[in-house]
Motif scaffolding. Structure first.
Motif, PDB file in Angstrom:
ATOM      1  N   PHE A  46      34.260 -37.327 -43.126  1.00  0.00           N
ATOM      2  CA  PHE A  46      35.443 -36.612 -43.586  1.00  0.00           C
ATOM      3  C   PHE A  46      36.498 -37.650 -43.917  1.00  0.00           C
ATOM      4  CE2 PHE A  46      35.608 -36.863 -38.998  1.00  0.00           C
ATOM      5  CZ  PHE A  46      36.932 -37.114 -38.679  1.00  0.00           C
TER       6      PHE A  46
ATOM      7  N   SER B 145      38.383 -32.430 -45.585  1.00  0.00           N
ATOM      8  CA  SER B 145      36.955 -32.435 -45.879  1.00  0.00           C
ATOM      9  C   SER B 145      36.664 -33.566 -46.866  1.00  0.00           C
ATOM     10  CB  SER B 145      36.533 -31.089 -46.477  1.00  0.00           C
ATOM     11  OG  SER B 145      37.210 -30.852 -47.688  1.00  0.00           O
TER      12      SER B 145
ATOM     13  N   LEU C 224      41.673 -29.910 -42.920  1.00  0.00           N
ATOM     14  CA  LEU C 224      41.090 -29.398 -41.683  1.00  0.00           C
ATOM     15  C   LEU C 224      42.128 -29.285 -40.577  1.00  0.00           C
ATOM     16  CD1 LEU C 224      37.794 -31.513 -41.763  1.00  0.00           C
ATOM     17  CD2 LEU C 224      38.200 -29.235 -42.696  1.00  0.00           C
TER      18      LEU C 224
END
Length: 684
Positions: A27, A40, A47
């Motif tokens: 990520f 992401s 996130l």
């Protein structure tokens, strides 16, 4: 301008770092003027966000960055190197120190060397309001910058159907970024094996056309960052079915638009059976096309006829044609043979694998090659079975083929012997692939009833083309899944002891050690003496612990092999307290192996420790792949301590569930490897 751009782009001002979690899932960590964000990999979703007021501090280590929040949460971001960890920590420190003093007093995050850092940064007041005399930035320096900005704006715009943002194609944006970083043109439009669909292909086409029409470079410097695709690839696995025949018109429009530049086209997986006219018309415009790959495109004989119009270009530049896994029959072969015999043709590599070509089509290919010996590479694998004598005739004719793929053609042992007999007296073929043929089933020694004496040694006859007395100059032999047994292994090692030409030998998934778990004794004699073999793959041959130890003992004295693959053999049965000294001696004394693969071998901590001992003195191994084994965090820790003395190993893959089962142990093992070793890439 800055305020407008910041409002339109949620990523304005971020610096991105590729990081991983404990499952090695990637990520992005984004660091900006207000704190830390985790996104992401595609940047499509935020996130979690950590503005500075939600943090209590951060700490750098060689394995990454430790983050502490006001809610008591602790988190580790695993970086790719110690340098990346330092950059992340330094950037957080600098952004935090640029906050007004009153804000920092309220947040209260301690920063090491804060006064020294504060002294070399601009005053916070500089960023409170825009600087009046700051030069207004140029909106877009080049077409490439305009393309990226326009594409990202499109992706951030809400989807009219469901209100969600469109996900950028990471591979596409990375290609643009690389070109911008290097001050070069975008030459590689590679969207292969991505999530691109029909709609996105249309969007990319429209963006290309729009950018070229709207932004005209003003000087030579701006032309350095232009859009000039030389390689265009939309290849994908057809099972995913995201690209259908509906994308073909847009693909063809792009090919025509950039016809002066394109040299490589790969449309594998896109159905072309209903678009033969469109694709044919597009291909004939590509005057510089050198490589055309159309695997699994539902190409029928009718479609193929339109595709072959590409040979009407004068002069033709096409050197590589790959139409594997389609629906071609002998009639299609007649057309390609006619094209190959033309004076305008420059084709040197032809892949007709996994079609429906019968022996009639095979005869046409051979006849064409005899008349015009132009091809160097021919892949005929996976077509309808033909008499092996036909392939022997091809080799005997010496038509210029140097790379021949005859895999998946149901060639039996007797047929393989016929082919080998021609190889023995011919010095033309450099690479031969016989994989997935049942050669070993009948490639055995015939013995007389009663006496048991060998009346005919088929394995020795077959491998005689590798004997020192042979005229064969073969450098690569691939025989995966050929049912080769011990008799074949015995004969092969016998001729390889004096062979001075073969450089690569791939024998994966055979039965060379099925009976006793060890390779025939001729292998331990051959390996120390052969000075020319560079790549050896013996994975999946049922070699057990005693056989592996004998193999390592022989490899300790080998001075030529650089790549050794032992995947899917087994370490699972050995006496208690076995010393495993053979593997230590191999790693300590071998000076040539740079790549060692030991995947799925039931390797445990005691053997991993011995590998570590050997690596203390090893100065050649650069890559060790040993995932899907049974090591634990304790064994990884001992290996890490041994690697302190090793400066050569760069890539280590020990990924396995036995290490990942405990987050605490996983983190400790990963930290040990990063902190104690000089590894560049670690997968755990």
């Amino acid at each position: 301008y800055v305020e407008t751009l910041a409002a339109k782009s949620p990523y304005w001002g971020f610096t991105f770092f590729e990081v991983r979690d404990r499952e090695n899932q990637p990520f992005l960590a984004a660091i900006g003027e207000d704190g830390l964000y985790l996104l992401s990999p595609s940047k499509a979703d935020v996130l979690v966000s950590y503005p500075f007021y939600k943090l209590t501090g951060w700490e750098r280590s060689s394995s990454g960055l430790f983050i502490k929040t006001r809610g008591g949460e602790k988190m580790t971001l695993l970086g790719s190197s110690a340098l990346q960890s330092k950059e992340m920590c330094d950037l957080l420190n600098e952004y935090y120190m640029l906050l007004p003093q009153s804000t920092r007093d309220n947040i209260g995050i301690p920063i090491e060397g804060a006064e020294e850092l504060r002294a070399r940064l601009p005053p916070p007041e500089l960023f409170a309001v825009p600087v009046a005399d700051r030069k207004r930035p140029v909106e877009f320096y080049s077409r490439l910058e305009y393309l990226k900005a326009t594409y990202m704006e499109h992706c951030h715009r809400s989807n009219a159907e469901d209100g969600t943002a469109r996900k950028p194609i990471t591979k596409f944006t990375q290609a643009i970024d690389r070109a911008l970083d290097d001050d070069k043109c975008l030459e590689d439009v590679d969207l292969s094996h991505t999530d691109v669909d029909n709609v996105q292909v249309g969007v990319i086409k429209e963006l290309f056309f729009h950018v070229i029409d709207q932004h005209v470079p003003q000087d030579v410097e701006q032309f350095k960052e232009d859009i000039v695709p030389r390689k265009v690839s939309f290849a994908h696995h057809q099972q995913r079915a995201k690209l259908t025949e509906h994308c073909v018109p847009n693909v063809c429009d792009m090919l025509k638009k950039f016809q002066a530049h394109i040299t490589y086209v790969d449309l594998s997986g896109i159905p072309l059976d209903r678009s033969e006219v469109d694709i044919g018309d597009a291909l004939v415009t590509l005057k510089n096309l050198q490589t055309l790959v159309l695997k699994n495109c539902h190409i029928t004989p009718r479609t193929f006829g339109h595709i072959l119009h590409v040979f009407s270009i004068v002069p033709s530049q096409l050197e590589v044609l790959d139409v594997e896994h389609n629906q071609l029959k002998h009639a299609s072969v007649q057309h390609i043979c006619s094209a190959m015999e033309g004076e305008n043709c420059k084709l040197t590599s032809l892949n007709l694998g996994t079609n429906k070509i019968d022996p009639v089509g095979l005869e046409a290919i051979f006849a064409s090659l005899k008349r015009k010996p132009r091809l160097k590479v021919l892949d005929y694998s996976g077509n309808n079975a033909a008499p092996p004598s036909k392939f022997a005739e091809l080799i005997a004719a010496q038509v210029g083929i140097t790379d021949l793929n005859l895999s998946r053609l149901m060639i039996p042992g007797e047929g393989a012997v016929r082919i080998a007999a021609e190889l023995k007296s011919r010095a033309e073929l450099q690479k031969l692939n016989l994989s997935h043929n049942p050669i070993g089933t009948t490639l055995r020694r015939e013995r007389q009833h009663g006496s048991g004496e060998v009346s005919r040694d088929y394995p020795a006859e077959f491998f005689a083309f590798l004997d020192v007395s042979s005229y064969s100059t073969l450098r690569e032999l691939v025989m995966e899944n050929c049912e080769l047994h011990e008799d074949a292994g015995l004969a092969l090692a016998g001729v390889m002891q004096s062979n001075s030409k073969l450089a690569e030998l791939i024998l994966t998934n055979n039965k060379l050690a099925t009976k006793a778990g060890t390779l025939p004794g001729t292998w331990t004699d051959m390996l120390p003496f052969n000075q020319h073999l560079q790549k050896l793959h013996l994975g999946g041959n049922n070699i057990t612990y005693p056989g592996l130890m004998k193999l390592f003992q022989a490899m300790a004295r080998n001075n030529s092999i650089t790549e050794l693959n032992l995947d899917a053999n087994s370490f699972d049965r050995y006496p208690p307290n076995a010393p495993h000294t053979e593997i230590v001696n191999f790693l300590e004394n071998n000076t040539t192996v740079t790549h060692l693969s030991m995947v799925k071998m039931y390797l445990r901590d005691d053997i991993l420790r011995k590998i570590g001992e050997g690596l203390r003195l090893n100065r050649s191994l650069r890559t060790l792949i040993a995932h899907n084994n049974e090591v634990t965090y304790a064994g990884v820790g001992e290996l890490a301590r041994c690697l302190q003395e090793n400066n050569t190993l760069q890539v280590l893959d020990l990924s396995c569930t036995s290490v990942q089962s405990s987050e605490e142990h996983y983190m400790q093992a990963y930290k040990n490897l990063i902190d104690l070793s000089n590894l560049e890439t670690v997968l755990l």
